[in-house]
Design an enzyme around this catalytic site. Structure first.
Site, short mmCIF file in Angstrom:
data_model
loop_
_atom_site.label_atom_id
_atom_site.label_comp_id
_atom_site.label_asym_id
_atom_site.label_seq_id
_atom_site.Cartn_x
_atom_site.Cartn_y
_atom_site.Cartn_z
N GLY A 1 0.82 -1.22 0.00
CA GLY A 1 0.00 0.00 0.00
C GLY A 1 0.85 1.27 0.00
N GLY A 2 0.48 2.22 -0.83
CA GLY A 2 1.08 3.55 -0.81
C GLY A 2 2.43 3.69 -1.52
CB VAL A 3 4.91 1.34 -2.99
CG1 VAL A 3 5.22 0.68 -1.67
CG2 VAL A 3 4.05 0.43 -3.87
N GLY A 4 3.03 3.68 -4.68
CA GLY A 4 2.92 4.40 -5.95
C GLY A 4 2.39 3.53 -7.08
CB SER B 1 1.90 7.34 -9.36
OG SER B 1 1.25 7.87 -8.24
CG ASP C 1 -7.03 -0.30 -4.11
OD1 ASP C 1 -7.80 -0.66 -3.20
OD2 ASP C 1 -5.98 0.33 -3.90
CG ASN D 1 7.57 5.42 -7.15
OD1 ASN D 1 8.16 6.29 -7.80
ND2 ASN D 1 6.34 5.58 -6.71
N1 LIG Z 1 7.86 9.12 -7.59
C1 LIG Z 1 7.04 9.86 -6.87
N2 LIG Z 1 7.42 11.10 -6.48
C2 LIG Z 1 6.60 11.86 -5.74
N3 LIG Z 1 5.38 11.49 -5.34
C3 LIG Z 1 4.96 10.27 -5.69
C4 LIG Z 1 5.74 9.40 -6.49
N4 LIG Z 1 5.04 8.25 -6.69
C5 LIG Z 1 3.86 8.40 -6.05
N5 LIG Z 1 3.80 9.61 -5.46
C6 LIG Z 1 2.71 10.15 -4.63
O1 LIG Z 1 2.50 9.24 -3.54
C7 LIG Z 1 1.12 9.16 -3.23
C8 LIG Z 1 0.66 7.70 -3.28
O2 LIG Z 1 0.79 7.25 -4.61
P1 LIG Z 1 -0.21 6.20 -5.26
O3 LIG Z 1 -1.62 6.55 -4.99
O4 LIG Z 1 0.22 6.02 -6.66
O5 LIG Z 1 0.17 4.91 -4.39
P2 LIG Z 1 -0.59 3.49 -4.31
O6 LIG Z 1 0.47 2.47 -4.08
O7 LIG Z 1 -1.44 3.30 -5.50
O8 LIG Z 1 -1.47 3.71 -3.02
P3 LIG Z 1 -2.66 2.71 -2.46
O9 LIG Z 1 -1.98 1.48 -1.96
O10 LIG Z 1 -3.24 3.55 -1.36
O11 LIG Z 1 -3.58 2.47 -3.61
C9 LIG Z 1 0.40 10.05 -4.22
O12 LIG Z 1 0.20 11.30 -3.63
C10 LIG Z 1 1.39 10.18 -5.37
O13 LIG Z 1 1.23 11.40 -6.08
#
Ligand SMILES: Nc1ncnc2c1ncn2[C@@H]1O[C@H](COP(=O)(O)OP(=O)(O)OP(=O)(O)O)[C@@H](O)[C@H]1O
Length: 389
Positions: free
Chosen positions: A78-81, A84, A106, A327
């Site tokens: 969770g939250g690793v990006g 994005s 998700d 990331n």
């Molecule tokens: N390389 C990066 N540089 C800066 N900010 C980033 C980067 N990658 C992701 N983020 C930021 O980190 C936050 C979380 O990213 P993201 O929603 O893509 O994660 P996720 O793994 O899909 O989260 P979840 O598990 O909650 O679905 C967002 O605000 C996104 O803009």
């Protein structure tokens, strides 16, 4: 800043979209945050530990080649990006001429937030601001589960057979059926069932003529815990439930010969169909020519350990994994002491990847931690250009 803004304007066909984005965000810090990041991507070859990374090149050429449909599933902690990275990949595919669909399975969708566009509603929504058609779909796994539950419950209520048996003086056998705690079993399907049921819906819909045009499908999956068991549904259904479904069929035929009709119940057929569909998806996802699972991680010991476990599970499920995205990697030099310390810590974590028996052989793709939140097509394009090379 001017350079990046110029690049964005040049690469976007729909300048009206850019105007609308900037209009929406100009009052906040869109321009100030969208300046050229103050650091460059560190070629991974400079980091000894990322030896297999071939200088940070992620092999995008190979991903983009060919018109036949390919599926990319992005998953991780969770939250690793994940979102994005998935959204930036979808934008990059679309900008390379592939009609693309990006799907979120998700339950906590963030595609809309990531694209800064309203993509909600559980239907295909066109994403504005890209060169080839790009559609997004946020599916609600909970809703998809309703069908599974409804079918399961019909099977679980003693199949209508139990009451018939009681009425015929076969109560003891009926009680033994009850002892199997069928309802309990069916109400606790394995984690990830909701997601695979949702995926099976998407696949059904992708099979239709109307959606033939999509040549790249990108899945933004739920955090690791769920994804790990993504494909266990057929086994679950083959196990206890499968046996009970067969029993139900046999009993139904026996009753038919006794009473001239089978007990009313279409639950098992629905479950059978779902099982067939999921098996088909499993075959497709296990085909490394069509499907690839990309693990997304960040350079921390915890995230890398989880990624390693995820890879082991995916290998067990025979799902092809070739790439690992690291990331949010910090720049190599900084006057900021905190950042330097953090960077050292990240490098130690990255060393783990190199030495990890699960992850060491994967192609490593690096995305820098950018000094802005990655939101909206221009930002996703920017991230995609850096990551998907
Ligand atoms: N390389 C990066 N540089 C800066 N900010 C980033 C980067 N990658 C992701 N983020 C930021 O980190 C936050 C979380 O990213 P993201 O929603 O893509 O994660 P996720 O793994 O899909 O989260 P979840 O598990 O909650 O679905 C967002 O605000 C996104 O803009």
């Amino acid at each position: 800043m001017a350079a990046l803004l110029g690049h964005i304007l040049k690469t976007q066909k729909h300048s009206s979209f850019i105007r609308s984005v900037t209009r929406r965000t100009i009052d906040t810090s869109f321009f100030s945050s969208l300046h050229e990041p103050t650091f460059k991507i560190t070629p991974l070859s400079q980091v000894r530990l990322l030896g297999s990374c071939t200088e940070g090149v992620c092999g995008f050429d190979e991903m983009v080649t060919g018109k036949e449909r390919k599926y990319y599933m992005l998953g991780g902690k969770g939250g690793v990006g994940k979102t994005s990275c998935a959204a930036s990949l979808a934008v990059r595919f679309a900008n390379h001429g592939h009609p693309t669909m990006v799907v979120s399975t998700d339950p906590a969708h963030s595609l809309s937030d990531s694209f800064a566009q309203d993509l909600t509603g559980g239907r295909l929504v066109p994403v504005e601001g890209v060169e080839s058609p790009l559609y997004a779909l946020e599916i609600n796994p909970e809703k998809s589960m309703e069908e599974f539950r409804a079918a399961s419950q019909k099977l679980g209520d003693g199949m209508g057979v139990k009451s018939l048996m009681q009425s015929m003086g076969l109560g003891m056998i009926a009680d033994q059926l009850g002892d199997l705690k069928l309802e309990e079993l069916l109400s606790t399907p394995p984690p990830g069932t909701d997601e695979i049921v949702a995926i099976s819906k998407v696949m059904q819909f992708l099979e239709s003529q109307e959606y033939n045009m999509f040549s790249r499908i990108v899945f933004d999956t739920a955090p690791t815990g769920h994804t790990l068991r993504l494909l266990s549904l057929p086994d679950f259904m083959d196990g206890s439930v499968g046996k009970l479904m067969k029993l139900k069929k046999k009993m139904g035929s026996a009753f038919k010969s006794l009473l001239g009709k089978e007990p009313q119940n279409d639950g098992p057929d629905k479950l059978e169909k779902l099982k067939e569909r999921v098996e088909k998806i499993r075959d497709l996802f296990q085909d490394s020519d069509t499907t690839e699972f990309i693990i997304v991680t960040i350079p921390t010991v915890m995230a890398i350990s989880e990624s390693s476990r995820l890879h082991a599970s995916l290998k067990k499920e025979k799902i092809s994994v070739k790439r690992l995205i690291v990331n949010q990697v910090l720049p190599p030099t900084s006057d900021c002491k905190f950042c330097s310390m953090r960077r050292k810590d990240q490098m130690r974590a990255i060393e783990m990847i190199h030495n990890d028996s699960e992850l060491g052989g994967l192609r490593l793709c690096q995305a820098p931690l950018v000094d802005m939140e990655v939101r909206g097509v221009p930002a996703l394009k920017y991230m995609g250009d850096k990551l998907w090379r």
